[in-house]
Design an enzyme around this catalytic site. Structure first.
Site, PDB file in Angstrom:
ATOM      1  N   ASN A   1      60.452 -10.662  41.235  1.00  0.00           N
ATOM      2  CA  ASN A   1      60.563  -9.372  40.536  1.00  0.00           C
ATOM      3  C   ASN A   1      59.628  -8.367  41.192  1.00  0.00           C
ATOM      4  O   ASN A   1      58.909  -8.688  42.131  1.00  0.00           O
ATOM      5  CB  ASN A   1      60.252  -9.540  39.042  1.00  0.00           C
ATOM      6  CG  ASN A   1      58.853 -10.103  38.823  1.00  0.00           C
ATOM      7  OD1 ASN A   1      57.866  -9.461  39.158  1.00  0.00           O
ATOM      8  ND2 ASN A   1      58.777 -11.305  38.297  1.00  0.00           N
TER       9      ASN A   1
ATOM     10  N   ASP B   1      56.041 -21.749  30.146  1.00  0.00           N
ATOM     11  CA  ASP B   1      55.403 -20.506  29.687  1.00  0.00           C
ATOM     12  C   ASP B   1      53.889 -20.715  29.735  1.00  0.00           C
ATOM     13  O   ASP B   1      53.329 -21.461  28.925  1.00  0.00           O
ATOM     14  CB  ASP B   1      55.883 -20.158  28.272  1.00  0.00           C
ATOM     15  CG  ASP B   1      55.445 -18.759  27.870  1.00  0.00           C
ATOM     16  OD1 ASP B   1      54.268 -18.405  28.138  1.00  0.00           O
ATOM     17  OD2 ASP B   1      56.271 -18.012  27.309  1.00  0.00           O
ATOM     18  N   ILE B   2      53.251 -20.053  30.685  1.00  0.00           N
ATOM     19  CA  ILE B   2      51.814 -20.284  30.916  1.00  0.00           C
ATOM     20  C   ILE B   2      51.009 -19.769  29.724  1.00  0.00           C
ATOM     21  O   ILE B   2      50.090 -20.441  29.242  1.00  0.00           O
ATOM     22  CB  ILE B   2      51.385 -19.600  32.230  1.00  0.00           C
ATOM     23  CG1 ILE B   2      52.256 -20.133  33.379  1.00  0.00           C
ATOM     24  CG2 ILE B   2      49.898 -19.857  32.518  1.00  0.00           C
ATOM     25  CD1 ILE B   2      52.200 -19.308  34.627  1.00  0.00           C
TER      26      ILE B   2
ATOM     27  N   LYS C   1      56.252 -11.533  19.337  1.00  0.00           N
ATOM     28  CA  LYS C   1      55.902 -12.295  20.542  1.00  0.00           C
ATOM     29  C   LYS C   1      54.525 -12.936  20.397  1.00  0.00           C
ATOM     30  O   LYS C   1      54.291 -14.058  20.825  1.00  0.00           O
ATOM     31  CB  LYS C   1      55.946 -11.357  21.765  1.00  0.00           C
ATOM     32  CG  LYS C   1      55.945 -12.075  23.085  1.00  0.00           C
ATOM     33  CD  LYS C   1      56.318 -11.159  24.236  1.00  0.00           C
ATOM     34  CE  LYS C   1      57.805 -10.825  24.239  1.00  0.00           C
ATOM     35  NZ  LYS C   1      58.150  -9.847  25.264  1.00  0.00           N
TER      36      LYS C   1
HETATM   37  N1  CTP Z   1      54.267 -15.370  30.540  1.00  0.00           N
HETATM   38  C1  CTP Z   1      53.758 -16.548  31.029  1.00  0.00           C
HETATM   39  N2  CTP Z   1      54.600 -17.504  31.518  1.00  0.00           N
HETATM   40  C2  CTP Z   1      55.917 -17.300  31.524  1.00  0.00           C
HETATM   41  C3  CTP Z   1      56.462 -16.095  31.028  1.00  0.00           C
HETATM   42  C4  CTP Z   1      55.604 -15.146  30.539  1.00  0.00           C
HETATM   43  O1  CTP Z   1      52.542 -16.720  31.033  1.00  0.00           O
HETATM   44  N3  CTP Z   1      56.712 -18.239  32.012  1.00  0.00           N
HETATM   45  C5  CTP Z   1      53.354 -14.362  29.986  1.00  0.00           C
HETATM   46  C6  CTP Z   1      53.211 -13.113  30.777  1.00  0.00           C
HETATM   47  O2  CTP Z   1      52.155 -13.199  31.718  1.00  0.00           O
HETATM   48  C7  CTP Z   1      52.920 -12.078  29.700  1.00  0.00           C
HETATM   49  C8  CTP Z   1      53.779 -12.576  28.552  1.00  0.00           C
HETATM   50  O3  CTP Z   1      53.881 -13.965  28.737  1.00  0.00           O
HETATM   51  O4  CTP Z   1      51.592 -12.119  29.289  1.00  0.00           O
HETATM   52  C9  CTP Z   1      55.137 -11.932  28.563  1.00  0.00           C
HETATM   53  O5  CTP Z   1      55.980 -12.726  27.862  1.00  0.00           O
HETATM   54  P1  CTP Z   1      57.574 -12.774  28.082  1.00  0.00           P
HETATM   55  O6  CTP Z   1      58.134 -13.698  27.092  1.00  0.00           O
HETATM   56  O7  CTP Z   1      57.913 -12.964  29.514  1.00  0.00           O
HETATM   57  O8  CTP Z   1      57.883 -11.364  27.638  1.00  0.00           O
HETATM   58  P2  CTP Z   1      58.516 -10.185  28.364  1.00  0.00           P
HETATM   59  O9  CTP Z   1      58.210 -10.169  29.823  1.00  0.00           O
HETATM   60  O10 CTP Z   1      58.025  -9.050  27.577  1.00  0.00           O
HETATM   61  O11 CTP Z   1      60.048 -10.503  28.251  1.00  0.00           O
HETATM   62  P3  CTP Z   1      61.053 -10.939  27.037  1.00  0.00           P
HETATM   63  O12 CTP Z   1      60.910  -9.857  26.019  1.00  0.00           O
HETATM   64  O13 CTP Z   1      62.331 -11.010  27.734  1.00  0.00           O
HETATM   65  O14 CTP Z   1      60.621 -12.277  26.503  1.00  0.00           O
END
Ligand code: CTP
Length: 407
Positions: free
Chosen positions: A215, A311-312, A344
């Protein structure tokens, strides 16, 4: 605090230039040295002789004057200053600063400098309100240029409105504020003894040896947060995907490519007190990376089978024995920003979410500024639009206040 500071004062051609004489006198009274550059237009409003007498120094005006360049080149003019003050900052000079034009000594000195700059705009109210001037101001602000004023009132041109240069006392207060901030940045070590982990940048998920899914994350926000935490004394590990950003001073960089590597490197950095997950982690990866480059084999495009990445943020938030005291995540939203971020925060189990509106109209993605809503268990706090560096400083300050002093 002001004693011995070196100010380079750039006087542009506006009626408020007469106030600059008073400014010089007051700066000198406070023990600062003031060296002055005047634009050609400024000569129409105040004389170089008056400026030289009050500053007790030579006045510089000519880019091409042999003596000016041999005695004091434009590079040295700014190198020997702690702060550049532009007062009055005219619409014209602001435009030239924003565009990077170097057509006289004042503009060239500003362009050839990395010193902090404070502008005191002064102009007719229509000129101030004009979209061109406001756009130039936005550019200058995003580059970290500080501003004092303008105030509102009767203008010399006979109109009433905004555009009046701040009074010398206000400009001096802004100069004091600047040096107070610099002093604080150097001495405030509230996070000394704390350990911090920051993730930043994008991840790259390989498809085959030459292709990947990724990305557009620039890493600007995450790197700025690592820099701000380290500046407050935290021992900071920055786990980052590939970016163009320089590694901030005092930060340990662990470069990674994939989400799985980012998770492993983050877990290896534990235990930490603070975890800020600012990376744009790819949500999916290809389940099996091809060993060889995928070829066009006449059977049509290949099917990529995607699986979800770990998801970290959620993983660290749910650690049992070594969960960081404070886990902070980001939420990039384009609609229902706060509502989605509140949900979230609960879903991921982190303490704070910094929600930002990334709708195209905000220019957040890849840009330098960010509009943040801080979502905590207790409620939501909306911050004004600010640069990513300012977001980082404010977040680090907030973290330091929450964790309460050196460890
Ligand atoms: N994050 C992470 N590991 C992932 C995905 C996201 O640590 N595999 C963390 C990102 O660093 C950020 C947060 O989670 O702090 C964002 O969450 P995410 O669910 O990816 O939200 P968005 O990017 O806002 O997207 P969506 O609304 O589609 O879930």
């Amino acid at each position: 605090m002001l004693q011995g500071r070196r100010i380079l004062l750039i006087i542009a051609g506006g009626i408020a230039a007469y106030k600059s004489l008073e400014l010089i006198r007051r700066l000198r009274d406070r023990g600062m040295s003031v060296r002055c550059v005047m634009t050609k237009a400024a000569h129409q409003f105040v004389t170089p002789l008056a400026v030289a007498s009050l500053s007790e120094d030579k006045v510089y005006s000519e880019l091409w004057s042999l003596t000016d360049e041999s005695e004091m080149g434009h590079i040295r003019l700014s190198r020997e200053a702690d702060l550049i003050v532009v007062a009055p900052a005219t619409a014209d000079l602001m435009a030239r600063m924003a565009a990077g034009i170097a057509d006289d000594l004042a503009a060239t000195t500003l362009l050839a400098s990395d010193k902090p700059v404070l502008i005191a705009p002064s102009m007719n109210t229509m000129m101030w309100a004009h979209p061109a001037t406001q756009a130039n101001l936005a550019i200058l602000t995003s580059r970290g240029v500080n501003r004092v004023g303008p105030g509102a009132g009767d203008l010399a041109c006979g109109e009433v409105g905004s555009g009046r240069m701040s009074e010398p006392a206000e400009i001096i207060a802004a100069i004091e504020g600047h040096f107070a901030e610099v002093a604080l940045a150097g001495s405030d070590k509230r996070l000394a003894g704390r350990r911090a982990l920051v993730t930043s940048g994008p991840t790259r998920e390989p498809i085959d040896p030459v292709r990947y899914l990724s990305n557009h994350s620039s890493g600007k926000q995450g790197h700025a947060i690592a820099a701000a935490l380290a500046a407050l004394g935290a021992e900071t590990v920055l786990v980052s995907g590939p970016t163009q950003e320089p590694t901030p001073t005092g930060v340990t960089l662990v470069p990674v490519e994939t989400a799985q590597q980012m998770l492993a490197a983050s877990e290896a950095a534990l235990p930490v007190d603070i975890a800020v997950m600012a990376a744009a982690v790819a949500d999916w990866r290809v389940d099996r990376e091809a060993n060889q480059k995928l070829k066009k084999d006449g059977k049509g495009p290949p099917m990529l089978h995607l699986v979800e990445n770990p998801d970290i943020l959620a993983t660290l938030s749910r650690r049992r024995n070594d969960r960081p005291s404070l886990v902070v995540g980001f939420a990039a939203e384009t609609e229902n920003v706060v509502g989605n971020a509140v949900a979230k925060r609960q879903r991921k189990g982190c303490d704070w979410i910094l929600a930002n509106d990334v709708s195209p109209s905000t220019g957040t993605f890849g840009g330098d500024s960010n509009t943040i809503h801080l979502v905590e268990a207790e409620g939501v706090e909306s911050w004004p639009a600010m640069t990513k560096r300012e977001v980082a400083t404010r977040l680090a300050d907030r973290i330091a206040a929450t964790l309460g002093g050196p460890h």
